[in-house]
Design a protein around this motif. Sequence first.
Motif, PDB file in Angstrom:
ATOM      1  N   LEU A   1     -16.007  25.190 -37.299  1.00  0.00           N
ATOM      2  CA  LEU A   1     -16.720  23.924 -37.506  1.00  0.00           C
ATOM      3  C   LEU A   1     -15.948  23.009 -38.457  1.00  0.00           C
ATOM      4  CD1 LEU A   1     -20.374  25.276 -37.799  1.00  0.00           C
ATOM      5  CD2 LEU A   1     -19.433  23.896 -35.938  1.00  0.00           C
ATOM      6  N   VAL A   2     -15.370  23.581 -39.502  1.00  0.00           N
ATOM      7  CA  VAL A   2     -14.565  22.782 -40.432  1.00  0.00           C
ATOM      8  C   VAL A   2     -13.359  22.216 -39.696  1.00  0.00           C
ATOM      9  CG1 VAL A   2     -13.105  22.851 -42.491  1.00  0.00           C
ATOM     10  CG2 VAL A   2     -15.326  24.008 -42.505  1.00  0.00           C
ATOM     11  N   GLU A   3     -12.701  23.062 -38.913  1.00  0.00           N
ATOM     12  CA  GLU A   3     -11.507  22.647 -38.177  1.00  0.00           C
ATOM     13  C   GLU A   3     -11.808  21.502 -37.208  1.00  0.00           C
ATOM     14  OE1 GLU A   3      -7.604  22.433 -37.175  1.00  0.00           O
ATOM     15  OE2 GLU A   3      -8.418  23.750 -38.717  1.00  0.00           O
ATOM     16  N   SER A   4     -12.970  21.540 -36.570  1.00  0.00           N
ATOM     17  CA  SER A   4     -13.302  20.510 -35.582  1.00  0.00           C
ATOM     18  C   SER A   4     -13.961  19.274 -36.198  1.00  0.00           C
ATOM     19  CB  SER A   4     -14.198  21.096 -34.482  1.00  0.00           C
ATOM     20  OG  SER A   4     -15.443  21.498 -35.023  1.00  0.00           O
ATOM     21  N   SER A   5     -14.239  19.312 -37.492  1.00  0.00           N
ATOM     22  CA  SER A   5     -14.863  18.162 -38.152  1.00  0.00           C
ATOM     23  C   SER A   5     -13.790  17.172 -38.611  1.00  0.00           C
ATOM     24  CB  SER A   5     -15.683  18.629 -39.364  1.00  0.00           C
ATOM     25  OG  SER A   5     -14.834  18.914 -40.466  1.00  0.00           O
ATOM     26  N   SER A   6     -14.238  16.048 -39.129  1.00  0.00           N
ATOM     27  CA  SER A   6     -13.328  15.043 -39.673  1.00  0.00           C
ATOM     28  C   SER A   6     -12.958  15.332 -41.127  1.00  0.00           C
ATOM     29  CB  SER A   6     -13.963  13.655 -39.575  1.00  0.00           C
ATOM     30  OG  SER A   6     -14.176  13.315 -38.226  1.00  0.00           O
ATOM     31  N   ALA A   7     -13.491  16.421 -41.688  1.00  0.00           N
ATOM     32  CA  ALA A   7     -13.148  16.801 -43.062  1.00  0.00           C
ATOM     33  C   ALA A   7     -11.692  17.251 -43.117  1.00  0.00           C
ATOM     34  CB  ALA A   7     -14.060  17.921 -43.551  1.00  0.00           C
ATOM     35  N   ILE A   8     -11.079  17.070 -44.283  1.00  0.00           N
ATOM     36  CA  ILE A   8      -9.684  17.496 -44.419  1.00  0.00           C
ATOM     37  C   ILE A   8      -9.573  18.979 -44.727  1.00  0.00           C
ATOM     38  CG2 ILE A   8      -8.898  15.199 -45.102  1.00  0.00           C
ATOM     39  CD1 ILE A   8      -8.674  16.417 -48.008  1.00  0.00           C
ATOM     40  N   GLY A   9     -10.694  19.605 -45.084  1.00  0.00           N
ATOM     41  CA  GLY A   9     -10.648  21.024 -45.382  1.00  0.00           C
ATOM     42  C   GLY A   9     -11.912  21.521 -46.044  1.00  0.00           C
ATOM     43  N   PHE A  10     -11.825  22.738 -46.562  1.00  0.00           N
ATOM     44  CA  PHE A  10     -12.976  23.445 -47.137  1.00  0.00           C
ATOM     45  C   PHE A  10     -12.563  24.097 -48.447  1.00  0.00           C
ATOM     46  CE2 PHE A  10     -15.132  27.485 -47.847  1.00  0.00           C
ATOM     47  CZ  PHE A  10     -16.461  27.127 -47.780  1.00  0.00           C
ATOM     48  N   LEU A  11     -13.458  24.047 -49.432  1.00  0.00           N
ATOM     49  CA  LEU A  11     -13.280  24.787 -50.675  1.00  0.00           C
ATOM     50  C   LEU A  11     -14.565  25.545 -50.992  1.00  0.00           C
ATOM     51  CD1 LEU A  11     -11.559  22.186 -53.055  1.00  0.00           C
ATOM     52  CD2 LEU A  11     -10.548  24.292 -52.134  1.00  0.00           C
ATOM     53  N   PRO A  12     -14.451  26.829 -51.315  1.00  0.00           N
ATOM     54  CA  PRO A  12     -15.640  27.551 -51.792  1.00  0.00           C
ATOM     55  C   PRO A  12     -16.083  26.949 -53.127  1.00  0.00           C
ATOM     56  CG  PRO A  12     -13.864  29.074 -51.220  1.00  0.00           C
ATOM     57  CD  PRO A  12     -13.278  27.685 -51.212  1.00  0.00           C
ATOM     58  N   LYS A  13     -17.393  26.852 -53.341  1.00  0.00           N
ATOM     59  CA  LYS A  13     -17.887  26.243 -54.578  1.00  0.00           C
ATOM     60  C   LYS A  13     -17.353  26.946 -55.818  1.00  0.00           C
ATOM     61  CE  LYS A  13     -22.130  23.994 -53.101  1.00  0.00           C
ATOM     62  NZ  LYS A  13     -23.583  23.911 -53.317  1.00  0.00           N
TER      63      LYS A  13
END
Length: 123
Positions: A95-107
Amino acid sequence: MSSARSCLIVDDSDAFCVAARRVLEAGGITVVGTASTLAGAVETADLVHPDLVLVDIDLGDESGFDVVEALHAASAPVPAIILVSTHDADDFADLVESSSAIGFLPKFELSAASVDALLASLT
């Protein structure tokens, strides 16, 4: 690198917003606002024009993925949008990969340095 960055935090946890603001500002990122809903995120982003937006994936009844797409569609210029969560990155990788977000960080890994490292990895 992060001294000129302004950040909007989108999260429905006031405690996380306070903690994230403290951590980010200690690292030189100025938090220019917080929001807890999709509508609030779009409205606040339109007012403060952040360079960066951190969006919690789980916003109660709303999805952080919807917030990402709404911000991407409504903002000009489009800020760098990073998804955050207490959940494991593998739970949302596709889902992160297919979104417009540049990436993911754990809180639990959130810091100005981790934000800078993610942004640097894109260039």
